[in-house]
Design an enzyme around this catalytic site. Sequence first.
Site, PDB file in Angstrom:
ATOM      1  N   SER A  27       2.347   2.301   4.247  1.00 16.41           N
ATOM      2  CA  SER A  27       1.072   1.980   3.607  1.00 16.41           C
ATOM      3  C   SER A  27       1.234   0.702   2.783  1.00 16.41           C
ATOM      4  CB  SER A  27       0.588   3.171   2.772  1.00 16.41           C
ATOM      5  OG  SER A  27      -0.741   2.997   2.353  1.00 16.41           O
ATOM      6  N   GLU A  69      -4.730   7.707  11.372  1.00 17.50           N
ATOM      7  CA  GLU A  69      -4.611   7.232   9.988  1.00 17.50           C
ATOM      8  C   GLU A  69      -5.843   7.593   9.161  1.00 17.50           C
ATOM      9  OE1 GLU A  69      -2.068   5.485   8.695  1.00 17.50           O
ATOM     10  OE2 GLU A  69      -0.992   4.606  10.383  1.00 17.50           O
ATOM     11  N   HIS A  78      -2.665   9.476   7.872  1.00 16.36           N
ATOM     12  CA  HIS A  78      -1.956   8.448   7.099  1.00 16.36           C
ATOM     13  C   HIS A  78      -0.943   9.098   6.173  1.00 16.36           C
ATOM     14  CE1 HIS A  78      -1.459   4.544   5.227  1.00 16.36           C
ATOM     15  NE2 HIS A  78      -1.713   5.058   4.037  1.00 16.36           N
TER      16      HIS A  78
END
Length: 531
Positions: free
Chosen positions: A187, A316, A431
């Site tokens: 991320s 995600e 995610h």
Amino acid sequence: MAEPVVEVREGKLLGVTKNDRNGNKFYGFQGIPYAKPPVGELRFKAPQPPEPWEGIRDAKEEGSECFARHFDEFSGSEDCLVLNVYTKEILSPRLRPVMFWIHGGGFTGGSSSTNMYGPEFLLTKDVVLVSINYRVGALGFLNLPDPELGVPGNAGLKDMVMALKWVQNNIKQFSGDPNNVTVFGESAGGSAAQYLVLSPMAKGLFHKIIAQSGSVTNCWATSNKNAAYLLAANAGIYSNNDKVVLKHLQQLSLEDLQEALSKIPDMHAIGILKAFGPTIEKNSKEEAFISEHPLDIIKSGNYMKVPMIMGCVSREGMYIHALVNNNPKSTALMPTTLIPNNFQMRIGSNLHKDVSNKIKKFYFGDKDPSTDKDWINKLYTDNYFLYDVYKNAKCHLETNTHPIYFYRFLFDTDLNFLKHMYGITEPGVSHADDTPYLFKCDLVPEAEEGSVEDLGIRRMVTLWTNFAKYGKPTIDKNDSLLPVEWLPISKNKFRTYDIGTEMKLHDQHPETKYMEFWDEISQINPFLSKL
């Protein structure tokens, strides 16, 4: 076994002995300062070198996370510029590859806490692991225009550079090889890994990167918005003089700073610039972390060219959809969640409305979007994450002389903590749900030997550590754990490696038609940014 002691440039450290996933011993040294505490007049500014200490410093416990809004609550300290080192041996003449982990959190939160990022999996392999805390939110990314003040932004990214310098100076003491350092992160950590490639400040400090679910142009990874004045006004500081604003903001207690920050929403809207994040530095008298648009740097080839792994998990956008659903003022397909802010379309304009309708038509056809969670997850996967990661890999391909590997992560098991946290039942990987396959995470159950979770851990750990050691993730064609060779992308083949219960190498990304759609969208507005 005697407690381990290591001497670094600043002084001696007392560590602790731990066991890896296989029951073998390794050493941990935690809470090591890599910079001077950024307090008082150093608040918001670039980090300064660490100070020496007398005697033996206890390094058995983690240091404080950096002060910020972590999930829904503020916590942490400003004295947080610390790192952790985990190694099988100390002072060994045989040096091992170093893996330098940068945590995620959207540049607004997160830490390297072992509750989330325990070293027990990666230390089953012959590597040295370093994990860091860095400043996030306003403390890491506030900027002021006056070049005399030394607050041009990106202090959090400069923290990473300082930590990498510490590694170069000290990692041999932990049997780490300073000439073989792989920066990896997820991320914001993935975005940061790519930022470091582009920054002249980090040149020569590392040798490979793994960017998981993040790039430098994701909508949440940039901010040209100057929120310093908004923060000051929230704190009762009303001035247009940068020097006055900085002085008062530096003197605020953490309690008063927290109260001022709590009035600024922690946005997850794709169409609106976030308050604090990485920015292009302008008018600075000190060395800039980045002073040009990232895509201009990539296209110029004027950056540190290294082997790269880039990629995303399969869905995600589940995480973003969950955040939107948890906000009572939000709906799934608001105008602010459809078109990335770097497409520069004014929300509410006719152009924005026309393009929004085009996006809805492409993803949902004539169906009611609110009835199809999986396709909303797919849309948020593409516009929040995948398109920019894909686009950046293609851009690097034009100028990077080293191999670039691209992947899709597909393991959907009980280790996927965010799906459990938000009660997500749709198929796919959310995610951040790839990290428990690399790190021991207290939020998920132990993986039983021979289980699909165990398979996922062993595959991810082997791929990532192979890359750290050799610059390629698969090295043995006869390896039953990794039966398919992972080949890099090329101009004719955007090869994509499926990491899941079944391993497969695609000649083109399976989501190519969606990526081509976003390419078309990016050409609609003649005033678009570099995308």
